[in-house]
Design a protein around this motif. Sequence first.
Motif, PDB file in Angstrom:
ATOM      1  N   LEU A 147      46.275  47.054  31.665  1.00  0.00           N
ATOM      2  CA  LEU A 147      44.822  47.116  31.513  1.00  0.00           C
ATOM      3  C   LEU A 147      44.102  45.947  32.190  1.00  0.00           C
ATOM      4  CD1 LEU A 147      44.789  48.267  27.798  1.00  0.00           C
ATOM      5  CD2 LEU A 147      44.427  49.668  29.841  1.00  0.00           C
ATOM      6  N   TRP A 148      44.615  44.756  32.005  1.00  0.00           N
ATOM      7  CA  TRP A 148      43.984  43.562  32.579  1.00  0.00           C
ATOM      8  C   TRP A 148      44.234  43.502  34.095  1.00  0.00           C
ATOM      9  CZ3 TRP A 148      41.379  39.081  30.811  1.00  0.00           C
ATOM     10  CH2 TRP A 148      41.454  37.969  31.653  1.00  0.00           C
ATOM     11  N   GLN A 149      45.476  43.754  34.457  1.00  0.00           N
ATOM     12  CA  GLN A 149      45.904  43.584  35.852  1.00  0.00           C
ATOM     13  C   GLN A 149      45.339  44.660  36.776  1.00  0.00           C
ATOM     14  OE1 GLN A 149      47.742  43.759  33.098  1.00  0.00           O
ATOM     15  NE2 GLN A 149      49.427  42.277  33.081  1.00  0.00           N
ATOM     16  N   LEU A 150      44.827  45.751  36.196  1.00  0.00           N
ATOM     17  CA  LEU A 150      44.274  46.845  37.009  1.00  0.00           C
ATOM     18  C   LEU A 150      42.771  46.695  37.219  1.00  0.00           C
ATOM     19  CD1 LEU A 150      46.122  49.941  35.436  1.00  0.00           C
ATOM     20  CD2 LEU A 150      46.309  49.193  37.808  1.00  0.00           C
ATOM     21  N   ALA A 151      42.215  45.560  36.759  1.00  0.00           N
ATOM     22  CA  ALA A 151      40.752  45.400  36.733  1.00  0.00           C
ATOM     23  C   ALA A 151      40.065  45.857  38.025  1.00  0.00           C
ATOM     24  CB  ALA A 151      40.393  43.955  36.414  1.00  0.00           C
ATOM     25  N   TYR A 152      40.611  45.469  39.186  1.00  0.00           N
ATOM     26  CA  TYR A 152      39.977  45.848  40.452  1.00  0.00           C
ATOM     27  C   TYR A 152      40.922  46.627  41.368  1.00  0.00           C
ATOM     28  CZ  TYR A 152      35.102  44.651  40.856  1.00  0.00           C
ATOM     29  OH  TYR A 152      33.745  44.678  40.758  1.00  0.00           O
ATOM     30  N   ALA A 153      41.897  47.287  40.767  1.00  0.00           N
ATOM     31  CA  ALA A 153      42.838  48.070  41.583  1.00  0.00           C
ATOM     32  C   ALA A 153      42.140  49.282  42.187  1.00  0.00           C
ATOM     33  CB  ALA A 153      44.009  48.536  40.724  1.00  0.00           C
ATOM     34  N   GLY A 199      32.216  43.780  43.441  1.00  0.00           N
ATOM     35  CA  GLY A 199      30.902  43.538  42.850  1.00  0.00           C
ATOM     36  C   GLY A 199      29.832  43.147  43.829  1.00  0.00           C
ATOM     37  N   LYS A 200      30.248  42.795  45.049  1.00  0.00           N
ATOM     38  CA  LYS A 200      29.254  42.361  46.045  1.00  0.00           C
ATOM     39  C   LYS A 200      28.676  43.575  46.779  1.00  0.00           C
ATOM     40  CE  LYS A 200      31.373  37.890  46.700  1.00  0.00           C
ATOM     41  NZ  LYS A 200      32.244  37.108  47.547  1.00  0.00           N
ATOM     42  N   ILE A 201      27.880  43.331  47.808  1.00  0.00           N
ATOM     43  CA  ILE A 201      27.373  44.445  48.597  1.00  0.00           C
ATOM     44  C   ILE A 201      28.062  44.422  49.961  1.00  0.00           C
ATOM     45  CG2 ILE A 201      25.149  44.474  47.369  1.00  0.00           C
ATOM     46  CD1 ILE A 201      23.899  43.299  49.970  1.00  0.00           C
ATOM     47  N   SER A 202      28.071  45.567  50.595  1.00  0.00           N
ATOM     48  CA  SER A 202      28.763  45.764  51.870  1.00  0.00           C
ATOM     49  C   SER A 202      28.497  44.660  52.886  1.00  0.00           C
ATOM     50  CB  SER A 202      28.261  47.074  52.466  1.00  0.00           C
ATOM     51  OG  SER A 202      29.310  47.933  52.670  1.00  0.00           O
ATOM     52  N   GLU A 203      27.241  44.299  53.034  1.00  0.00           N
ATOM     53  CA  GLU A 203      26.830  43.332  54.072  1.00  0.00           C
ATOM     54  C   GLU A 203      27.436  41.953  53.850  1.00  0.00           C
ATOM     55  OE1 GLU A 203      24.925  45.527  52.604  1.00  0.00           O
ATOM     56  OE2 GLU A 203      24.357  46.763  54.324  1.00  0.00           O
TER      57      GLU A 203
END
Length: 246
Positions: A199-205, A238-242
């Motif tokens: 659960l923790w390690q998949l945060a941004y998978a 969490g950021k934007i493409s640019e």
Amino acid sequence: MKELIDLSNLPRHIAVIMDGNGRWAKQKGAARVFGHRNAIKAVREVTEGCAELGVKHLTLYTFSTENWGRPKLEIDALMQLLVHTIRAEIPTLMENNVRLSTIGDTKTLPGSCRNELDEAMRLTENNTGLNLILALSYSGKWDLVEATRKIAAQVKAGLLSPEQIDEDTINQALATEGIPDVDLMIRTGGDHRISNFMLWQLAYAELYIINDVFWPDFRKPHLWEAVLTYQGRERRFGKISEQLVK
Ligand code: IPE
Ligand code: IPE
Ligand code: MG
């Protein structure tokens, strides 16, 4: 297809929910255990495939905490299969320079399994290629409970104050200590869920679910496809493409 993979942008850690053995067997009019037996080939394919590419960490969800709730006959067959497979696969692990390790509540496994695992880990400990991690009697919630206990004990012993607890404290207390978070999570069998995996390690998978393949049919081309899809994704954190460095 493999030639299209950019080796400078590989996922550092791939995690796999190897699902669909039972349905694969049922389709063939066979017992569930027949599916588990035919899953070994797929395990070999994904392991060799990751080793060939140069992926550093591969975690395979092999048996979950919740899987203890299955019929005893199936559990016994799975444990027996594990014992035989670990022993039989040692030459393949050595050939591919793979180091074996485990995460999970392995003390709940039968003694014969633990012995085979210990022996395989000992024999492969100096291998420097792929780190193959079997999640056995593992669940994400179990991992978080264990980590919380460790941290609480450190606080109680006066080694740590609650204010000092940060993400690193938790990373270091988890079973995956020292291993980077998952970059790519693959699930076969078409169910769109995490099933209490890391659960923790998949945060941004990046999640890659294969809808029309049950685990026993998984082969290297499926891995190439998953890695290529991963490389085509924009990971924004969490950021934007640019803002991303291209
Ligand atoms: C995955 O296949 C293997 C384990 C959970 C041990 P399943 O046994 O869950 O197969 P399905 O999902 O019932 O088809
Ligand atoms: C997840 O599969 C666990 C493993 C692959 C070891 P399950 O088949 O147990 O998951 P659910 O029950 O369908 O969520
Ligand atoms: Mg399943």
